[in-house]
Design an enzyme around this catalytic site. Structure first.
Site, short mmCIF file in Angstrom:
data_model
loop_
_atom_site.label_atom_id
_atom_site.label_comp_id
_atom_site.label_asym_id
_atom_site.label_seq_id
_atom_site.Cartn_x
_atom_site.Cartn_y
_atom_site.Cartn_z
N GLU A 288 0.82 -1.22 0.00
CA GLU A 288 0.00 0.00 0.00
C GLU A 288 0.85 1.26 0.00
O GLU A 288 0.42 2.30 -0.48
CB GLU A 288 -0.91 0.01 1.25
N HIS A 309 8.05 -26.95 -1.94
CA HIS A 309 7.45 -28.08 -2.66
C HIS A 309 6.29 -27.64 -3.54
O HIS A 309 5.58 -28.46 -4.10
CB HIS A 309 6.99 -29.14 -1.65
N LYS A 423 -14.36 0.00 -3.73
CA LYS A 423 -15.47 0.39 -2.83
C LYS A 423 -16.54 1.14 -3.63
O LYS A 423 -17.74 0.93 -3.43
CB LYS A 423 -14.95 1.32 -1.72
O1 PA5 Z 1 -3.47 1.28 5.75
C1 PA5 Z 1 -4.62 1.65 5.65
O2 PA5 Z 1 -4.95 2.82 5.94
C2 PA5 Z 1 -5.76 0.72 5.25
O3 PA5 Z 1 -5.34 -0.49 4.76
C3 PA5 Z 1 -6.68 0.50 6.42
O4 PA5 Z 1 -5.95 -0.06 7.47
C4 PA5 Z 1 -7.86 -0.43 6.11
O5 PA5 Z 1 -8.49 -0.04 4.92
C5 PA5 Z 1 -8.88 -0.39 7.24
O6 PA5 Z 1 -9.32 0.93 7.44
P1 PA5 Z 1 -10.07 1.39 8.74
O7 PA5 Z 1 -9.19 1.21 9.90
O8 PA5 Z 1 -10.38 2.84 8.49
O9 PA5 Z 1 -11.33 0.56 8.85
#
Ligand code: PA5
Length: 433
Positions: A288, A309, A423
């Site tokens: 990310e 394996h 989303k």
């Molecule tokens: O790193 C990030 O910001 C995202 O991956 C969030 O952790 C994930 O989408 C969950 O979001 P939230 O904590 O707002 O529910």
């Protein structure tokens, strides 16, 4: 003792001059971080967190963890992405799940289970079934407070809790970790009077393992969170050092050198099943943070020797776009010696007197040699022992290296615009107004 990064197994792929050439670039990236002047600098709260965390909140986390263990046999942690992977990684690393589920016994057993990590109905039904008539509490975690997967799971589990204990009883078993001011979860928690913990404004989800997001479930699992923070704090100080004596900067530099040479997949490798979720946490952190603007190393992981394996063939002989970063635990807490048999029918007498960990380490050494010969550079991170202290070190090592690496790549490591695309479509298909 500390965790150590060793790039010597990759020497034939990277010259010392190439590493030295990265020094000014790394220094510039590190300056952007320390001066808080780079892209995404509003999200640098994690950088000093191990040294400057909120002591009062930390005390409250420990008290809540104690209360949860007293009131329940199961804690259902509801969260997704950065709101669950760090806790899951820490619990699996420090107290690995036995392959056979533990049952009964005289000692009360306490379990932490994770829900809201997907939208699967059978998965959530199985959790409810496994809880059965055991007492349970909920820690719902969402920084934004609006993420669909945990919100749906929370509705489900809250209903179960309210049916079992009544609305007031349920309130005493729900712990919410969310933004200090915004979001649906914050509104709900305030209205219902849940005990609430904070995800600081300046700490993004994937960098939040050392806030209440990770710490409450980890403490509830009975893990020493003081040691975890101590490990991170030790490294936070050490990784301020200049490039030549800074493992963390060197890892960031070397993976970028390899990337510029066409290695665009990094495989996190382990030889201990307890490391599986550390790699899952690392994949989110790097995927990310770096995968944007058409750039980024693709973070993947394998569990050896199992995956030798299945994936071993590709790694040895497939497209040469891979490099490996191997997590090595130096001293396991247990080991077995193989004994000799008089008939040697299984042909293993040559291993008599050798320990299982010794054999595992030889498998790692042999694999490293083979993959290196096959054109896959190997980097190694040595972890003295699988303890919370060294895990705290490892978490901070990867976080800081990730930020520096993102700046070397020329991206903003702290945003995730691409996560919104699915989303938008899902909400349209579900008719959300
Ligand atoms: O790193 C990030 O910001 C995202 O991956 C969030 O952790 C994930 O989408 C969950 O979001 P939230 O904590 O707002 O529910």
């Amino acid at each position: 003792m500390t965790i150590q990064f060793d790039h010597t197994p990759a020497k034939k792929f990277i010259g010392d001059h190439e590493i030295a050439a990265m020094e000014p670039q790394v220094a510039a990236a590190a300056r952007l971080l320390e001066n808080r002047s780079g892209p995404g600098s509003d999200y640098l709260g994690w950088l000093d967190l191990p040294l400057k965390y909120d002591r009062a909140e930390f005390k409250r986390i420990k008290a809540a963890a104690k209360k949860i263990r007293k009131q329940s046999e199961v804690l259902v942690v509801i969260g997704i992405g950065g709101s669950y992977l760090g806790a899951k990684a820490a619990i699996e690393f420090c107290t690995p799940t036995p392959p056979l589920p533990q049952r009964g016994g005289r000692k009360k057993h306490f379990d932490v289970v994770f829900a809201g990590t997907n939208l699967s109905a059978p998965y959530h039904a199985r959790i409810l079934q496994a809880i059965g008539d055991r007492d349970f509490s909920i820690n719902v975690i969402s920084k934004s407070g609006t993420t669909t997967e945990p919100a749906v799971a929370f509705r489900l589990f809250r209903q179960q809790l309210e049916e079992k204990y009544g609305r007031q009883g349920a309130r005493e078993r729900i712990y919410a970790t969310t933004d200090p001011a915004r979001g649906a979860l914050k509104t709900l928690a305030t209205q219902e009077g849940y005990e609430t913990f904070v995800v600081p404004d300046d700490v993004g989800g994937r960098f939040s393992v050392l806030t209440a997001v990770g710490l409450l479930p980890v403490a509830a699992a009975g893990i020493d969170i003081d040691a975890l923070m101590r490990g991170a704090a030790d490294r936070a100080k050490a990784y301020k050092k200049p490039f030549a004596s800074n493992d963390c900067y060197q890892y960031a530099a070397i993976r970028n050198v390899l990337n510029r040479k066409g290695k665009d997949i990094e495989l996190m490798v382990n030889y201990e099943p307890r490391c599986h979720y550390v790699a899952e946490w690392w994949k989110q952190l790097y995927g990310e943070s770096e995968g944007k603007d058409g750039k980024g190393i693709f973070p993947a992981s394998v569990d050896f020797t199992s995956d030798l394996h299945s994936m071993g063939q590709y790694i040895q002989d497939g497209r040469r776009s891979l490099f490996e970063t191997v997590l090595e635990i130096e001293s396991p807490e247990t080991d077995f010696n193989l004994f000799k048999t008089s008939d040697d029918l299984d042909g293993l007498n040559y291993l008599a007197g050798k320990s299982l960990d010794f054999i595992n380490k030889k498998a790692a050494e042999g694999t490293r040699m083979a993959h290196t010969d096959g054109g896959v550079p190997n980097l190694v991170i040595r972890i003295p022992e699988a303890t919370p202290y060294y895990l705290g070190q490892l978490f901070f090592f990867f976080e800081k290296a990730c930020a520096v690496s993102g700046y070397l790549l020329g991206v903003n490591p702290f945003d995730q615009p691409g996560v919104e695309a699915y989303k938008k479509n899902m909400f349209a298909l579900l008719g959300k107004k």
